[in-house]
Structure formats: structure tokens, C-alpha cells
Design an enzyme around this catalytic site. Sequence first.
Site, mmCIF file in Angstrom:
data_model
loop_
_atom_site.group_PDB
_atom_site.id
_atom_site.type_symbol
_atom_site.label_atom_id
_atom_site.label_comp_id
_atom_site.label_asym_id
_atom_site.label_seq_id
_atom_site.Cartn_x
_atom_site.Cartn_y
_atom_site.Cartn_z
ATOM 1 N N HIS A 186 0.006 2.871 16.565
ATOM 2 C CA HIS A 186 -0.373 1.700 16.008
ATOM 3 C C HIS A 186 -1.276 1.605 14.621
ATOM 4 O O HIS A 186 -2.063 0.935 14.311
ATOM 5 C CB HIS A 186 -1.890 1.399 17.048
ATOM 6 C CG HIS A 186 -1.476 1.679 18.314
ATOM 7 N ND1 HIS A 186 -0.827 0.516 19.315
ATOM 8 C CD2 HIS A 186 -1.316 2.609 19.228
ATOM 9 C CE1 HIS A 186 -0.645 0.998 20.335
ATOM 10 N NE2 HIS A 186 -0.913 2.188 20.337
ATOM 11 N N SER A 307 3.619 -2.437 -14.928
ATOM 12 C CA SER A 307 3.400 -3.952 -14.780
ATOM 13 C C SER A 307 3.261 -4.313 -16.418
ATOM 14 O O SER A 307 2.712 -3.829 -17.397
ATOM 15 C CB SER A 307 1.915 -4.293 -14.035
ATOM 16 O OG SER A 307 1.171 -5.416 -14.396
ATOM 17 N N LYS A 313 -0.848 0.274 -14.253
ATOM 18 C CA LYS A 313 -0.038 -0.078 -12.906
ATOM 19 C C LYS A 313 1.085 1.052 -12.779
ATOM 20 O O LYS A 313 2.011 1.112 -13.891
ATOM 21 C CB LYS A 313 0.391 -1.195 -12.497
ATOM 22 C CG LYS A 313 -0.473 -2.197 -12.151
ATOM 23 C CD LYS A 313 -1.088 -2.020 -10.945
ATOM 24 C CE LYS A 313 -0.147 -2.361 -9.744
ATOM 25 N NZ LYS A 313 -0.005 -3.849 -9.254
ATOM 26 N N GLU A 320 10.261 -0.785 -2.603
ATOM 27 C CA GLU A 320 10.028 -2.385 -2.357
ATOM 28 C C GLU A 320 11.502 -3.265 -2.171
ATOM 29 O O GLU A 320 11.706 -3.967 -1.190
ATOM 30 C CB GLU A 320 9.312 -3.093 -3.256
ATOM 31 C CG GLU A 320 7.954 -2.993 -3.191
ATOM 32 C CD GLU A 320 7.005 -3.390 -4.361
ATOM 33 O OE1 GLU A 320 5.932 -4.140 -4.210
ATOM 34 O OE2 GLU A 320 7.189 -2.756 -5.425
#
Length: 494
Positions: A186, A307, A313, A320
Amino acid sequence: MAKNQQPGGKMWSGRFREPLDSTFEQWQRSFPFDWRLLPQEIAASSAHARMIAAAGILTPAELDKTLAGLAAVAKRPDAWATRISMDGGAAQAAQLDRQVGTALVASSPHAEDIHHYVELELTKEIGDLALKLHTGRSRNEQIATDMRLFVRDSIDATLLGLKNWLTALIEQAEKSGNAVMPSYTHLQRAEPVLLAHWLLSYVSMLERDFSRLTDARKRMNLCPLGSGAVAGATLKLDRTIAAAALNFDAPTPNSMDATSDRDFALEFTQCLATPGIHISRFAEELTLYATAEFGFLDLPEAFSTGSSAMPQKKNPDLTELARGKSGRLLGASNTLAMLIKGLPLAYNKDLQEGQEPVFDAAATIAGLLAVLPPFTRALRFNHERMQQAAQAGYLNAMAAATYLVHKGIPFRKAHEKVGNAVRFALDKGCELNQLPLADLKQFGEEFGNDFHAAISLQSTLDCHDVLGGTATARVKEALAAAKARVAKLQVSHA
Ligand code: ARG
């Protein structure tokens, strides 16, 4: 009405008096995408040539000339490939592939499909002899054969890629030694596990993927050549000649099925959908573990991006994109299923639409399996941070209940007593192993001096001393067994 005089000469214009509408003509062509079947079409045409030569349609000299002509047609794209030469790498190879395809398609604006293209080019090479090649065959069996050959090659490439990734996961598991991490159910901390145990769970998934593809390969390795348009070739051909020439196990048993069956393509995409799902889960976990909140790993710079706006970043683009691209694999299997389900026997032109999802799935899995092994090898886990997480949040509560079970308490009662102790520790703001025996005794007389040792990190791991469990010795055995299995995985079936 003028006779159909379209340039490039259609393969079927005899009964037509009007030219095709030019928009329709361009729209129905498959050459803009099926050009990539050139190697398969040449191999299948060569096999067919041998089969009709054995039936006396081509003399031995004509067979030689036809085979040489086909080989010359196969070499055409090599010229473009050398002109557009690049420095290797999966992405560059894909780009090169696209550029060669674009050049090939532009070179033959009238070719309707790959079969027509080869016939036109072969005619340039060997003249009217080329027109004999279509004796006793149909494009329906040709495309069925080309696609089987393409799928078979892609299966072999995927098996190799999966084996590479499996090897990388095993190397990472070996490198991780006795490093621990929290396991989750969970997405809440559950019990500590060895990092190697987590990595080996992906090994199990990929071994199943490997076995599904191997199995699919056996089922699809039959040759449609000689099936004709629908009812079988109109010549008495020895179909085993073509099957053997193309390394198929045997000819397909039914001409109606062989010319319209795309189960092999559907099954291929379905077999890729599952590794797609596994890749996506792996990618999702790593994306999460690389967040500052988890901090379990530092993303390898060579596989991350920055970024343009926020200077600090480092983004997990690889995981992804992997998660995103896996959707294409699932999409391909859905497209194929939807395409096939309503088709009456036998060949229908709808089937032409089944090619692009197969090509896309093959390219997608190839790209994924090119980046995942080096990415996996480059991963550096933060062992300290993972261990801290594995030791905070009562991940030893199951071990504590098991301790009481060994003292003769029924598990349900042991669960209750440890639950009470956890509640007490939560209120005090400490972990179970920080509770003194005196505090523990109020929840059960059975808590003894040996309790704290029984819920140490090592004991918590090692109490899972069962086949497939995370006890240190079991994981060591599992890792050795997995390594031996993976080393033996057979990637070449030729
Ligand atoms: N380009 C066609 C396809 O991909 C080849 C078969 C054409 N057959 C036909 N009867 N029109 O399906």
C-alpha cells in the site's frame, strides 16, 4: 475510356479502365511504411523462387539470375546508409533507419507496397524474367510471410535485450551485498528486505517475459508460402522447400488461416505489453526513490537531464520516458486485437493497418532495452539512507509477533500484543527496540531478555528463512540460482 496507363504499372490493372483517384492511390499505399520489410521480402521471394524452380517454372539458369537480381535489389539501401553515415548508438541507428526509409520511398514514388517495389526494381535488374517470380503466389501470403520473418527477428532481438538487462540487474544485486531497504505494501513501509531481494523480484518478472517470447516464437515459426491468395497455390509446389530456406519449422497447415492470421503479430505485441508493464513499474519505483523525500538513490548524471528554467534540477527523464513508452507497447497489442476481431476469413486489406503497430512496438522495446541495462549498471543506491528507512516505522513488528509465537502465543493474540506495544511506542515517540523490557511486560509476560535481539534488523531479515524469502542466506542462494539460470537463457534459435 482510356486504358489504365498509370506510371509504375500496377500489379493488378488488367481489368481496370479508369485510373485511380490520385488521393486514394497515395492514401492506400503501404510502401511509405512497409519499406522496412525489404530484407524479409527479398528472403521470402528468394525462397519462393527456389520453390517454383523445383516445380519447373524457372530453369536453373533463370533461378540463378533471379536470385542474383534479388540480392542486387536488397543492396540498394546500403548506398544511402553509407552516404548518411553516423557514429552508432541506438538513437542514431533509428534515425539512420528513418533516413534510409525516406530515401527508399522517394526513389520509387509509384510502388504500392514492398512487394510491388521489389517487382519493379527486379524488372530493372533482370528484365521480364522478374515477372515470372509471381507465378503461383499472392501478395497475401507474401505479407504474411514477411511479417512473420520480421516478428521472428524482433523476438530474437528482444530476447537478447532482456538477457542483457537481466544480467545488469544481477550484477547490481551482487554489488548490493547485504544492503537493506524497506519493502512497501500500500506504499506504506512494511518489512525490511535486502536490496538484492528487490532487484531479484524484477529478475523474476523478466524471466517470465523471456519465457513467453520464447514460447511465442515456437508457435509462430511456420511458413505461409505456398498458401496462395486464399485457397492454396495453383501449382503443385513443395512447400517444405520455402519453409526450410527461411528456417521455418514447417509450412502452415491451412491456406485460409495462413493468409489472414495475425495471431503471431498480436501475440508478439502482447508478449511485449508485459515487459512494458514491468519496465513501467521499475521506472515508477526508481522515479519515486530518486526524490529527495525518499533519497534512496542519486540519479546517474549520464542518464538524467536538467531544467532550462530551474538551475538546481536533475530530472529522471529516462525513467519517465520508459514509463511513457511502455504505453505504446500496450497500445500496439490493443490495436492489433481491435483490428483482427471483426475480420471475416480470409485476407482483408484492414490487415495492412496491423504493420505499423508491430514496427512501433519492435522499435520501442529495442530502444528501451538499449538504455535500461547501462542505466541499471550506473545506479548508485544510498545504502545508509535506505537502512535508516528500513529501521524506522516499526518494520520489525511482524518479527516481534513471530517472537511471541515462538513463546507459544497464538498469532492473533501476538498480533494484538505487539500492536499495543507499537501504539505505546508511537505515543512515546520511539521505536519498538527502544522500549525497555519493563514497558513491554505490561503487554505480555512473554516478552523476555532475548526480545531485543529477536527484532534487530538482521533478525528481522533472517526470520524470513523460507524459499523465496528475504533471509540473507536465502537471498544469496536465490541470487546464485538466478545468475545460473540467466547465463543459460538461450537467445539464438537459428
Ligand atoms: N500491402 C498489403 C498488406 O499489407 C499486401 C497484401 C495486398 N493484398 C491484396 N490482396 N491487396 O496487406
